[in-house]
Design a protein around this motif. Structure first.
Motif: not given
Length: 877
Positions: A273-275, A277-300
C-alpha cells in the motif's frame, strides 16, 4: 456522401480522421455530436438525444453542449475512458461564404489533459509510448503539463513492472502482440489504451529535431538507440497530432536504466500500500499519506516518484539522508522553509500552460507571486549553518527579470479571460494609458450630456442608457412626453411600453469614440499579453529548473518534518547484506494508533547465518504487520528517508517481494490458490541473494497436506537455491522443524499471554516456535455465536485425544525429508498421511525426487496423486 447536406458532409470528412474520438463539432454557441458519438455522449453525459435532418432518409442522432460550459462535459467523457476532438470554426461566419471552415484544434485524451479539474495536483499525468523491437522494448513517457520526459530500454518480461512503477494514464504502443499484457493491467489500473496507435503508422521521424537540437540528440546517442528513438518518435508525434503544436516545455530527456532503481513488482506495490490502500484505492491509509507533508504540488509529485522508484545507489541515498539530517535538527530552518514554500504555486504546470498557450492573466500573476518567494527561499538556505543545504541554494536562479517583466506589465487583479481587457497596467504602455483615459473621459462626457439635457428639457427622470444593439440613447417616459415638445435634434430610435428612446448626433459621436477606444484597448491588451507570454516562454527552461529545485527542497523538508515529528532515525546504509532493525515500527499503523501504543520489534537478517525467519503464531497477533514494517523500513531507507526505528542498519536491496493475502482473479479464471502460486512462482524466478522476500501464510489456499508440503519445499528452495533474506509467516507449526535441519533458518513467534480461556496478543516477536494457532480464541474475539465456540472446543479435544496432530507431524516429516524412500518402505506403510494401498501409487511416490522439484512441479505432482486416489474410491482409505 452525395446525399447528405453540405454541413453534414463537412462533419463526416472531419470525423473520418478522428474515429477513436468523440467529435465536438462547433455550431454557433454549441458543440454538437452526431450519429454514434451522439448516442454515446447522451448516455454518458445524461443529456437529451435528439435528431437533425442530414439529407438521408433518417434523421441523424444528435446531442449538444454549450461551448462556454463544455469543460465539465469533456471531463466526464475523459473520466469514462473516451477521447474528445475539439472542432472549431476557424473563420469568421459573418465574412465567409457558404459553409464556415472548421478544423480540429486539439484532441483531449487521458494522457494529454491540461484541465485542472481532471488532474491530481500531486500526481504526474503520464502518457507512455512502447516500441517493440524483438524481445526489447523502448519505453518513454511524458507529463505534458510539466514537461517531464523519461526513456529506457527494458526486457519484454519486465513491462508490467515498469507500467506499475510509472502508473501512466494513457499508453500508445507499436505492436499488437502486446495487447494481452496491456489489456489486463489497463483494466486494473484504469489506463487508457490506444490500440493500433496511428502515431506508429505515419511517423514523422524528423520530429525529434523539432523538439531538440541536433547536438543534444547526438549527445544522448538517440539515433543509434533504436528502441528509445522510435518510442520517443511515436510519443512526440502523438502529442503533436493531438495538441497541434511543438512546445518548448518538453526540452529534456531523462534516459535511465531500470537497474538504477529498486525493482518492485505490481503485487508488492499493492500489498505494501505504497501510494493507495488495497481496499478502497485511496491515498489515506497509505505510506504516501503518512509521508506527505509537502507544501507544494511540485514537491508532492516528486515525493510520489521517490516512493515509487527507490534508489539502489549508496552514495545517492546517503546524499539525501545527509541533507534531511541538516534540516531535521534545525527547527527554525524547517519552519522558515515551510512558510515560504506554502505560498508557491505549481510553477511546473504554469510553465505547461505557457507552453500550450493556455495561461490566463490571473495565472501569470500566480507565477509572479511564486517567483517573488524564490529569493526568500534562497536566503533562508544560504543563511543556515548547514554545509550541504548551502551548496543546494547556490543552484537557485532568482528569475528577477521574469518577475520584473510581469510585475511591470500585468495588473495585480486582472480579468481571467484574455479578450475582455483589464489586463495591462497603464504605466506599461502609452497607448493603453491614452485609450484608458479616453474611455474614462467618455463616461464623464456622457454624464455631462445627461445633466445638460435634464436642465434643457426640465425632465428630472431623463436618463442616458446603453445597450449592444442601439448603443447610447436618451430615454424619456411617455408620461413626460405628453408635456414635452421633442427637440428637432432628437431622433426617435425605439418605442417601449412606458417610454421612448432617442439619439442625437452629439451622442453618437461620443459613443463612437468610446466604443472604438474600448475595442482598441481590448485588442491592444490582448496583443501585449501575448508578447509578454512569449517573452516568458523563451525562458521556460530556466523556470523549470528552479521549479525542480524547489520541489527537491520541499521533499527534503517534508522528510525532515516527518522524521522529527514521528521520532524516526537516520538509517546506516551498508553493502554487507546485514539487515538490523532495533525497535522497528510500522509507519502507517503507528500513525493511526500513536507511537506510544505501538509495540516495536527487532529484526536481524543476513546472507549467511540467518537468512530466513519462520514466524509462527495466531492470526491477528501481528505477524503481517511486523513483516510489512520490515519491508517498509527497508524501502524508506532506499528512498533516502529516515525510518521508524530506534536504530537501523539497512543493506542495499535490489528487490522487495511480498506475498501477503490473495483473492480470486475471476477475470482470468484463476482461483485464490492459483493467484497465490502465481505470485510465489514470480518471486522464486526473479529473487536474487540481494532481495528481501516477505511470504505470509503460503499454502493455506489448498488442503492441509498439499499446503504444508508446498510451504516446506518453498522454504528449502529459497534457503538452498536463492539465499535471499526472507520472513516467512505460517500457521504450519511443522515448519519449525526446518531450523534443526538447515543452516540459516531460525524460528520466531508472536508472544501470547493466556488467561484462563482467554488470550492476550502481546504483539512482540520473540525467539522460538509456536505450537498453537489459537484459531478458536480468535473466533471468540470476533464474536462468533457461543454455541459454535463451545462445539469447536469439543471437536478440538477429540482430535487431540486421538493424537491426529502428532501423526500428521510425523507423516509430513517423513514425506518431505531428504531421504531415500526405498530405505523407509516399512515406515511409509505405517503413515496415516494419505494411507495409499495400491502398489503403483507407492512406486510412484518412491520414485519422486522432491528436493530437486520446483514448488510448481511439486504442486502438480500432489494434485495428480490426489486425483488418482479419488479415482480408486473411499474403500481403500
Amino acid at each position: 456522401m452525395k446525399k447528405v447536406t453540405p454541413m453534414m458532409r463537412q462533419y463526416l470528412e472531419i470525423k473520418k480522421n478522428y474515429k477513436d474520438s468523440i467529435l465536438f463539432f462547433r455550431l454557433g454557441d454549441f458543440y454538437e455530436m452526431f450519429f454514434e458519438d451522439a448516442i454515446i455522449a447522451s448516455r454518458v453525459l445524461e443529456i437529451a438525444l435528439t435528431g437533425r435532418d442530414c439529407g438521408l432518409e433518417e434523421r441523424a442522432p444528435m446531442c449538444g453542449v454549450p461551448y462556454h460550459s463544455s469543460n465539465s462535459y469533456i471531463s466526464k467523457l475523459i473520466e469514462n475512458g473516451y477521447k474528445v476532438a475539439i472542432c472549431e470554426q476557424v473563420e469568421d461566419p459573418s465574412t465567409s461564404k457558404g459553409i464556415v471552415k472548421r478544423e480540429v484544434i486539439r484532441v483531449i485524451s487521458p494522457g494529454t489533459v491540461m484541465e485542472e479539474n481532471l488532474l491530481d495536483n500531486k500526481k504526474n499525468n503520464y502518457l507512455m509510448s512502447i516500441y517493440k523491437n524483438n524481445d526489447k522494448l523502448g519505453v518513454s513517457y511524458i507529463d505534458i503539463t510539466t514537461g517531464d520526459c523519461y526513456a529506457t530500454i527494458i526486457e519484454e518480461q519486465n513491462l508490467i513492472e515498469e507500467i506499475a512503477k510509472v502508473q501512466p494514464r494513457e499508453i500508445i504502443y507499436s505492436d499488437d502482440v502486446l495487447n494481452q499484457k496491456l489489456d489486463k493491467i489497463s483494466i486494473l489500473n484504469n489506463i487508457y489504451l490506444n490500440k493500433k496507435s496511428s502515431c506508429y503508422y505515419s511517423l514523422d521521424e524528423d520530429i525529434l529535431f523539432k523538439y531538440f537540437t541536433k547536438e543534444y540528440i547526438e549527445k544522448l546517442n538517440l539515433l543509434n538507440t533504436v528502441e528509445i528513438k522510435y518510442s520517443l518518435i511515436g510519443l512526440l508525434n502523438y502529442i503533436f497530432n493531438t495538441q497541434k503544436q511543438i512546445t518548448s516545455n518538453i526540452n529534456n530527456i531523462n534516459i535511465y536504466k531500470s537497474k538504477d532503481y529498486m525493482s518492485i513488482d505490481i503485487f508488492t506495490r499493492t500489498n505494501l500500500e505504497l501510494t493507495q490502500t488495497l481496499r478502497n484505492k485511496q491515498k489515506k491509509g497509505s505510506l504516501l499519506y503518512v509521508l506527505d507533508k509537502t507544501n507544494t504540488a511540485m514537491g508532492g509529485r516528486l515525493l510520489r516518484k521517490w516512493i515509487e522508484q527507490p534508489l539502489v545507489n549508496k552514495e545517492k541515498i546517503e546524499k539525501r539522508l545527509n541533507l534531511i539530517e541538516e534540516i531535521k535538527d534545525n527547527f527554525n530552518l524547517r519552519e522558515d522553509i515551510s512558510e515560504e514554500l506554502k505560498n508557491i504555486y505549481d510553477i511546473e504546470r504554469l510553465c505547461g500552460k505557457i507552453a500550450f498557450e493556455k495561461i490566463n492573466p490571473k495565472e501569470m500573476i500566480s507565477l509572479k507571486e511564486s517567483i517573488e518567494k524564490i529569493p526568500n527561499v534562497k536566503n533562508i538556505l544560504l543563511n543556515s549553518d548547514t554545509k550541504h543545504i548551502k551548496s543546494l541554494a547556490n543552484e537557485i536562479d532568482e528569475l528577477k527579470d521574469i518577475h520584473l517583466l510581469i510585475d511591470n506589465s500585468i495588473l495585480n487583479e486582472p480579468s481571467i479571460t484574455l479578450k475582455d481587457g483589464n489586463i495591462i497596467k497603464s504605466s506599461f504602455d502609452e497607448r493603453v494609458k491614452n485609450l484608458r483615459e479616453l474611455t474614462t473621459n467618455g463616461t464623464y462626457l456622457i454624464k455631462e450630456i445627461e445633466t445638460r439635457e435634464k436642465e434643457k428639457t426640465g425632465i428630472k427622470s431623463l436618463k442616458i442608457g446603453f445597450n449592444k444593439v442601439f448603443g447610447y440613447y436618451i430615454e424619456i417616459t411617455k408620461a413626460n412626453l405628453k408635456q414635452f415638445q421633442v427637440p428637432s435634434n432628437y431622433i426617435r430610435k425605439q418605442t417601449l411600453s412606458n417610454s421612448e428612446r432617442f439619439i442625437t448626433d452629439e451622442l453618437k459621436q461620443i459613443e463612437e469614440k468610446i466604443l472604438n477606444a474600448e475595442e482598441k484597448i481590448k485588442e491592444l491588451e490582448y496583443e501585449l499579453f501575448i508578447n509578454i507570454r512569449t517573452e516568458v516562454y523563451k525562458n521556460i527552461n530556466r523556470i523549470q529548473k528552479v521549479a525542480k529545485i524547489i520541489a527537491y527542497i520541499d521533499v527534503l523538508n517534508c522528510f525532515a518534518k516527518v522524521a522529527y515529528e514521528n521520532n524516526y532515525c537516520k538509517p546506516n546504509i551498508n553493502t554487507s547484506g546485514k539487515l538490523s532493525i532495533l525497535n522497528g515500527r510500522h509507519p502507517v499503523v503507528e500513525s493511526i494508533i500513536g507511537e506510544e501504543n505501538f509495540v516495536p520489534n527487532d529484526t536481524e537478517l543476513d546472507t549467511d547465518n540467518f537468512k530466513i525467519g519462520i514466524i509462527t503464531g495466531p492470526n491477528m497477533a501481528g505477524k503481517s504487520t511486523y513483516m510489512r514494517q520490515v519491508s517498509l523500513i527497508t524501502l524508506l531507507a532506499h528512498i533516502g528517508s529516515f525510518v521508524p526505528a530506534q536504530n537501523a542498519d539497512i543493506p542495499i536491496v535490489d528487490r522487495i517481494f511480498t506475498r501477503v493475502g490473495a483473492s480470486d482473479d475471476l477475470s482470468q479464471g484463476q482461483s485464490t490458490f492459483m493467484v497465490e502460486m502465481t505470485e510465489v512462482s514470480h518471486i522464486l524466478k526473479n529473487a536474487t541473494k540481494n532481495s528481501l522476500v516477505i511470504l505470509d501464510e503460503i499454502g493455506r489456499g489448498t488442503s492441509t497436506y498439499d499446503g504444508l508440503s508446498l510451504a516446506w519445499a518453498i522454504v528449502e528452495y529459497i534457503n538452498e537455491k536463492i539465499g535471499c533474506k526472507t520472513l516467512f509467516a505460517t500457521h504450519y507449526h511443522e515448519l519449525t522443524e526446518l531450523e534443526n535441519k538447515f543452516k540459516g533458518i531460525k524460528n520466531y513467534c508472536v508472544a501470547v499471554e493466556e488467561k484462563g480461556e482467554d488470550i492476550i496478543f502481546l504483539r512482540k516477536i520473540i525467539r522460538g516456535g509456536s505450537d498453537q494457532s489459537y484459531g478458536i480464541h480468535v473466533a471468540k474475539l470476533a464474536n462468533l455465536p457461543c454455541e459454535i465456540i463451545k462445539r469447536a472446543n469439543e471437536i478440538l479435544k477429540d482430535l487431540e485425544k486421538n493424537d491426529i496432530i502428532e501423526k500428521n507431524i510425523n507423516s509430513s516429516e517423513v514425506a518431505i525429508t531428504n531421504q531415500n524412500f526405498s530405505d523407509k518402505n516399512e515406515e511409509l506403510k505405517q503413515i496415516n498421511f494419505l494411507n495409499y494401498e495400491k502398489e503403483n501409487i507407492l512406486k510412484e511416490i518412491k520414485s519422486l525426487n522432491i528436493i530437486n522439484m520446483t514448488p510448481i512441479e511439486a504442486m502438480n505432482v500432489l494434485y495428480n496423486l490426489q486425483n488418482k486416489v479419488k479415482a480408486i474410491g473411499d474403500d481403500t482409505l
